[in-house]
Write a protein that holds these residues in place. Structure first.
Motif, PDB file in Angstrom:
ATOM      1  N   PRO A  78     -11.917  15.863  21.542  1.00  0.00           N
ATOM      2  CA  PRO A  78     -13.275  15.891  22.096  1.00  0.00           C
ATOM      3  C   PRO A  78     -14.151  16.917  21.368  1.00  0.00           C
ATOM      4  CG  PRO A  78     -11.822  17.147  23.499  1.00  0.00           C
ATOM      5  CD  PRO A  78     -10.955  16.532  22.424  1.00  0.00           C
ATOM      6  N   ARG A  79     -15.451  16.755  21.526  1.00  0.00           N
ATOM      7  CA  ARG A  79     -16.384  17.727  20.947  1.00  0.00           C
ATOM      8  C   ARG A  79     -16.484  18.905  21.905  1.00  0.00           C
ATOM      9  NH1 ARG A  79     -20.626  18.342  17.465  1.00  0.00           N
ATOM     10  NH2 ARG A  79     -22.392  19.546  18.249  1.00  0.00           N
ATOM     11  N   VAL A  80     -16.158  20.106  21.409  1.00  0.00           N
ATOM     12  CA  VAL A  80     -16.225  21.318  22.229  1.00  0.00           C
ATOM     13  C   VAL A  80     -17.209  22.328  21.671  1.00  0.00           C
ATOM     14  CG1 VAL A  80     -13.908  21.072  23.212  1.00  0.00           C
ATOM     15  CG2 VAL A  80     -14.200  22.304  21.060  1.00  0.00           C
ATOM     16  N   VAL A  81     -17.895  21.996  20.598  1.00  0.00           N
ATOM     17  CA  VAL A  81     -18.879  22.910  20.015  1.00  0.00           C
ATOM     18  C   VAL A  81     -20.004  23.099  21.020  1.00  0.00           C
ATOM     19  CG1 VAL A  81     -20.568  23.204  18.161  1.00  0.00           C
ATOM     20  CG2 VAL A  81     -18.306  22.282  17.651  1.00  0.00           C
ATOM     21  N   GLY A  82     -20.395  24.374  21.248  1.00  0.00           N
ATOM     22  CA  GLY A  82     -21.460  24.705  22.181  1.00  0.00           C
ATOM     23  C   GLY A  82     -20.928  25.083  23.562  1.00  0.00           C
ATOM     24  N   MET A  83     -19.652  24.861  23.822  1.00  0.00           N
ATOM     25  CA  MET A  83     -19.074  25.191  25.131  1.00  0.00           C
ATOM     26  C   MET A  83     -18.607  26.638  25.151  1.00  0.00           C
ATOM     27  SD  MET A  83     -16.752  21.792  25.778  1.00  0.00           S
ATOM     28  CE  MET A  83     -16.266  22.201  27.428  1.00  0.00           C
ATOM     29  N   GLN A  84     -18.466  27.210  26.354  1.00  0.00           N
ATOM     30  CA  GLN A  84     -17.845  28.524  26.508  1.00  0.00           C
ATOM     31  C   GLN A  84     -16.396  28.413  26.035  1.00  0.00           C
ATOM     32  OE1 GLN A  84     -18.721  31.571  27.437  1.00  0.00           O
ATOM     33  NE2 GLN A  84     -20.841  31.111  27.960  1.00  0.00           N
ATOM     34  N   GLU A  85     -15.858  29.513  25.564  1.00  0.00           N
ATOM     35  CA  GLU A  85     -14.482  29.496  25.035  1.00  0.00           C
ATOM     36  C   GLU A  85     -13.479  29.019  26.083  1.00  0.00           C
ATOM     37  OE1 GLU A  85     -11.104  32.521  23.164  1.00  0.00           O
ATOM     38  OE2 GLU A  85     -12.993  33.343  23.921  1.00  0.00           O
ATOM     39  N   THR A  86     -13.534  29.551  27.303  1.00  0.00           N
ATOM     40  CA  THR A  86     -12.546  29.168  28.319  1.00  0.00           C
ATOM     41  C   THR A  86     -12.646  27.695  28.686  1.00  0.00           C
ATOM     42  OG1 THR A  86     -14.046  29.915  30.056  1.00  0.00           O
ATOM     43  CG2 THR A  86     -12.367  31.479  29.327  1.00  0.00           C
ATOM     44  N   ALA A  87     -13.859  27.165  28.797  1.00  0.00           N
ATOM     45  CA  ALA A  87     -14.035  25.757  29.129  1.00  0.00           C
ATOM     46  C   ALA A  87     -13.498  24.868  28.009  1.00  0.00           C
ATOM     47  CB  ALA A  87     -15.499  25.449  29.398  1.00  0.00           C
ATOM     48  N   ALA A  88     -13.759  25.271  26.756  1.00  0.00           N
ATOM     49  CA  ALA A  88     -13.277  24.488  25.617  1.00  0.00           C
ATOM     50  C   ALA A  88     -11.746  24.502  25.553  1.00  0.00           C
ATOM     51  CB  ALA A  88     -13.865  25.036  24.319  1.00  0.00           C
ATOM     52  N   VAL A  89     -11.148  25.666  25.770  1.00  0.00           N
ATOM     53  CA  VAL A  89      -9.686  25.777  25.735  1.00  0.00           C
ATOM     54  C   VAL A  89      -9.068  24.933  26.854  1.00  0.00           C
ATOM     55  CG1 VAL A  89      -7.764  27.384  26.077  1.00  0.00           C
ATOM     56  CG2 VAL A  89      -9.669  28.029  24.590  1.00  0.00           C
ATOM     57  N   ASN A  90      -9.638  25.015  28.052  1.00  0.00           N
ATOM     58  CA  ASN A  90      -9.109  24.225  29.177  1.00  0.00           C
ATOM     59  C   ASN A  90      -9.197  22.736  28.902  1.00  0.00           C
ATOM     60  OD1 ASN A  90      -8.420  26.466  30.690  1.00  0.00           O
ATOM     61  ND2 ASN A  90     -10.371  26.508  31.789  1.00  0.00           N
ATOM     62  N   ARG A  91     -10.328  22.280  28.356  1.00  0.00           N
ATOM     63  CA  ARG A  91     -10.489  20.848  28.080  1.00  0.00           C
ATOM     64  C   ARG A  91      -9.486  20.371  27.046  1.00  0.00           C
ATOM     65  NH1 ARG A  91     -15.979  17.732  26.230  1.00  0.00           N
ATOM     66  NH2 ARG A  91     -15.134  15.644  26.506  1.00  0.00           N
ATOM     67  N   LEU A  92      -9.279  21.134  25.994  1.00  0.00           N
ATOM     68  CA  LEU A  92      -8.337  20.730  24.947  1.00  0.00           C
ATOM     69  C   LEU A  92      -6.894  20.739  25.463  1.00  0.00           C
ATOM     70  CD1 LEU A  92      -9.964  22.590  21.930  1.00  0.00           C
ATOM     71  CD2 LEU A  92      -9.789  20.114  22.226  1.00  0.00           C
ATOM     72  N   ARG A  93      -6.547  21.736  26.264  1.00  0.00           N
ATOM     73  CA  ARG A  93      -5.178  21.809  26.796  1.00  0.00           C
ATOM     74  C   ARG A  93      -4.907  20.686  27.799  1.00  0.00           C
ATOM     75  NH1 ARG A  93      -4.307  28.261  27.287  1.00  0.00           N
ATOM     76  NH2 ARG A  93      -3.850  28.583  25.095  1.00  0.00           N
ATOM     77  N   ARG A  94      -5.928  20.319  28.610  1.00  0.00           N
ATOM     78  CA  ARG A  94      -5.762  19.218  29.553  1.00  0.00           C
ATOM     79  C   ARG A  94      -5.422  17.916  28.828  1.00  0.00           C
ATOM     80  NH1 ARG A  94     -10.773  18.495  31.826  1.00  0.00           N
ATOM     81  NH2 ARG A  94     -11.112  20.711  31.903  1.00  0.00           N
ATOM     82  N   PHE A  97      -3.489  19.177  23.734  1.00  0.00           N
ATOM     83  CA  PHE A  97      -3.554  19.846  22.433  1.00  0.00           C
ATOM     84  C   PHE A  97      -3.209  21.320  22.574  1.00  0.00           C
ATOM     85  CE2 PHE A  97      -6.799  16.462  21.874  1.00  0.00           C
ATOM     86  CZ  PHE A  97      -6.159  15.757  20.877  1.00  0.00           C
ATOM     87  N   GLY A  98      -2.665  21.884  21.494  1.00  0.00           N
ATOM     88  CA  GLY A  98      -2.529  23.327  21.405  1.00  0.00           C
ATOM     89  C   GLY A  98      -3.870  23.870  20.920  1.00  0.00           C
ATOM     90  N   VAL A  99      -4.183  25.119  21.273  1.00  0.00           N
ATOM     91  CA  VAL A  99      -5.495  25.672  20.914  1.00  0.00           C
ATOM     92  C   VAL A  99      -5.293  27.010  20.213  1.00  0.00           C
ATOM     93  CG1 VAL A  99      -7.739  26.422  21.758  1.00  0.00           C
ATOM     94  CG2 VAL A  99      -6.566  24.534  22.892  1.00  0.00           C
ATOM     95  N   ARG A 100      -6.038  27.191  19.103  1.00  0.00           N
ATOM     96  CA  ARG A 100      -6.055  28.472  18.399  1.00  0.00           C
ATOM     97  C   ARG A 100      -7.516  28.893  18.331  1.00  0.00           C
ATOM     98  NH1 ARG A 100      -6.047  29.252  12.393  1.00  0.00           N
ATOM     99  NH2 ARG A 100      -5.912  31.489  12.155  1.00  0.00           N
ATOM    100  N   ALA A 101      -7.839  29.968  19.032  1.00  0.00           N
ATOM    101  CA  ALA A 101      -9.223  30.463  19.050  1.00  0.00           C
ATOM    102  C   ALA A 101      -9.346  31.620  18.069  1.00  0.00           C
ATOM    103  CB  ALA A 101      -9.609  30.912  20.449  1.00  0.00           C
ATOM    104  N   VAL A 102     -10.361  31.538  17.199  1.00  0.00           N
ATOM    105  CA  VAL A 102     -10.591  32.574  16.189  1.00  0.00           C
ATOM    106  C   VAL A 102     -11.979  33.154  16.424  1.00  0.00           C
ATOM    107  CG1 VAL A 102     -10.771  33.057  13.721  1.00  0.00           C
ATOM    108  CG2 VAL A 102      -9.150  31.333  14.542  1.00  0.00           C
ATOM    109  N   LEU A 103     -12.061  34.497  16.589  1.00  0.00           N
ATOM    110  CA  LEU A 103     -13.356  35.157  16.748  1.00  0.00           C
ATOM    111  C   LEU A 103     -13.972  35.364  15.372  1.00  0.00           C
ATOM    112  CD1 LEU A 103     -12.618  37.850  19.480  1.00  0.00           C
ATOM    113  CD2 LEU A 103     -13.986  35.785  19.708  1.00  0.00           C
TER     114      LEU A 103
END
Length: 138
Positions: A78-94, A97-103
């Protein structure tokens, strides 16, 4: 000739009224009731065994009819660009997918996703890692 006296009365006379006293009526024999038939006790072990077999058959039919194909092995990212980090991580994990967040520094507000790899709508297998770039505010 006089008629014979009725033998249902005694020959003695009652003192009060002069009537003959009736003979005591012999008690009627009381018929004994036949003994009550006792119903057989319910064979609980047999009843429980039958219920157990029925339950096992029902479980077997249920298991045989299960759809074991499971969720689809591949899913569109899914497209997660523009979302808060926690919301994007939750959507991808649901979605599995595994998630790697880079600051990183970027042109977005802090805590927002401004890039993702692979791109949206790419079809990937579940368990694949999606990398998201999150703005750090610098």
């Amino acid at each position: 000739m006089p008629l014979p006296a009725n033998r249902s009365y005694e020959d003695t006379v009652d003192d009060d009224f002069g009537w003959p006293v009736p003979l005591a009526v012999p008690p009627r024999p009381v018929r004994a009731r036949p003994p009550r038939r006792r119903s057989r006790p319910t064979p609980w072990p047999a009843v429980l065994a039958i219920l157990g077999v029925a339950l096992a058959l029902a479980a077997g039919v249920w298991y045989a009819r299960l759809d074991r194909s499971g969720p689809p092995r591949t899913v569109a990212v899914p497209r997660v660009v523009g979302m808060q980090e926690t919301a994007a991580v939750n959507r991808l994990r649901r979605l599995g997918f595994g998630v790697r967040a880079v600051l990183r520094s970027g042109n977005a507000r802090p805590g927002r996703v401004f890039a993702q790899r692979p791109s949206p709508q790419t079809t990937l297998e579940r368990g694949t890692t999606v990398t998201i770039d999150v703005a750090n505010g610098k």
